[in-house]
Design an enzyme around this catalytic site. Structure first.
Site, PDB file in Angstrom:
ATOM      1  N   CYS A   1       3.566   8.993   8.654  1.00  0.00           N
ATOM      2  CA  CYS A   1       2.562   8.367   7.257  1.00  0.00           C
ATOM      3  C   CYS A   1       1.068   8.507   7.780  1.00  0.00           C
ATOM      4  O   CYS A   1       0.758   8.948   8.775  1.00  0.00           O
ATOM      5  CB  CYS A   1       2.999   6.957   6.867  1.00  0.00           C
TER       6      CYS A   1
ATOM      7  N   GLU B   1      -1.201   6.552   7.609  1.00  0.00           N
ATOM      8  CA  GLU B   1      -1.499   5.389   8.208  1.00  0.00           C
ATOM      9  C   GLU B   1      -1.360   5.503   9.941  1.00  0.00           C
ATOM     10  O   GLU B   1      -2.148   5.227  10.601  1.00  0.00           O
ATOM     11  CB  GLU B   1      -0.968   3.989   7.856  1.00  0.00           C
TER      12      GLU B   1
ATOM     13  N   CYS C   1       4.762   1.238   8.746  1.00  0.00           N
ATOM     14  CA  CYS C   1       3.344   1.163   9.046  1.00  0.00           C
ATOM     15  C   CYS C   1       2.851  -0.129   9.071  1.00  0.00           C
ATOM     16  O   CYS C   1       1.914  -0.537  10.122  1.00  0.00           O
ATOM     17  CB  CYS C   1       2.520   1.921   7.691  1.00  0.00           C
TER      18      CYS C   1
ATOM     19  N   CYS D   1       4.323   1.196   3.925  1.00  0.00           N
ATOM     20  CA  CYS D   1       5.434   1.043   4.124  1.00  0.00           C
ATOM     21  C   CYS D   1       5.850   0.047   5.043  1.00  0.00           C
ATOM     22  O   CYS D   1       4.893  -0.247   6.009  1.00  0.00           O
ATOM     23  CB  CYS D   1       6.268   2.273   4.331  1.00  0.00           C
TER      24      CYS D   1
ATOM     25  N   ARG E   1      -2.307   8.918  -8.061  1.00  0.00           N
ATOM     26  CA  ARG E   1      -1.590   8.133  -7.868  1.00  0.00           C
ATOM     27  C   ARG E   1      -2.374   6.545  -7.440  1.00  0.00           C
ATOM     28  O   ARG E   1      -1.809   5.780  -7.426  1.00  0.00           O
ATOM     29  CB  ARG E   1      -0.396   8.266  -6.676  1.00  0.00           C
TER      30      ARG E   1
END
Length: 235
Positions: free
Chosen positions: A54, A56, A91, A88, A82
């Site tokens: 991800c 992050e 993360c 998530c 978005r």
């Protein structure tokens, strides 16, 4: 609660980078993170069926490459308009272990808000070998008093401060000043039973005014709640 200017800068950095994405389906989310020096690091995700990292995760690695300073805030945004995205679960766990005092931007019905990462992952597993550096936040108005040693205590609610070394961070300070310190003791008291001596008030200071100032800072604080009196020193 209104966002600090520094929080807005982190969110804007993530959204600006996300706006450049879209042409490559392998990179669809951008993240930005600010360290204790005030440097904002930016990175994008690597989407892959094997579980590519991800954004992050990538920005945490990038920040570690560019600086040894711990992270104080994080935001992520998606491509295609978005907007701001919450992290998530993986993360959240990584941030909690590596940067346990980081503030994370999340979208709400009332606009972006900053949340302590521990609030995004309650009752979680802790990785004891992460060897994370702890942060203790203060209002920037207290910098001089902390720096010259006239302020050596602070009272906290719902903040898991424990004895040990900390980096003292002064929120929304344009100079991004920090101090190295040590929390030497933490004592907990029920608010409505707390004495002026336990609160470490100066002579002449009023407990009623002290309780009122705490409630203003922590609107969810009730008389039956416990607060922590944190004693600290510079190192």
């Amino acid at each position: 609660m209104d966002l600090f200017e520094s929080d807005l800068r982190v969110i804007e950095a993530a959204e600006e980078l996300a706006a450049t994405l879209g042409a490559d389906k392998n990179h669809t989310v951008a993240a930005a993170a600010m360290d204790t020096n005030g440097v904002i690091h930016r990175a994008v995700n690597v989407y892959h069926f094997t579980g590519g990292p991800c954004a992050e995760f990538v920005v945490m690695g990038l920040a570690a490459t560019e600086s040894s300073a711990p992270l104080v805030s994080m935001a992520a945004a998606g491509d295609g308009g978005r907007g701001l995205m919450p992290p998530c679960g993986r993360c959240r766990q990584a941030m909690l272990d590596i940067h346990p005092d980081i503030m994370v931007a999340v979208p709400t019905d009332n606009g972006p808000q900053m949340r302590p990462v521990r609030k995004l992952l309650p009752d979680t597993y802790f990785f004891p070998d992460a060897d994370s550096r702890r942060l203790l936040r203060f209002s920037k108005k207290y910098y001089d008093a902390v720096a010259n040693g006239t302020k050596v205590t602070t009272v906290r609610f719902d903040d898991p401060v424990v004895p040990g070394p900390y980096i003292f961070v002064f929120e929304n300070d344009a100079a991004h000043r920090t101090l190295n310190g040590m929390v030497t003791n933490v004592q907990h008291y029920r608010l409505d039973q707390m004495t002026a001596e336990q609160a470490c008030l100066a002579p002449g200071e009023c407990m009623d005014e002290f309780r009122g100032s705490l409630r203003a800072r922590y609107p969810e604080l009730s008389d039956e709640d416990e607060v922590g009196v944190v004693e600290f020193e510079l190192i």
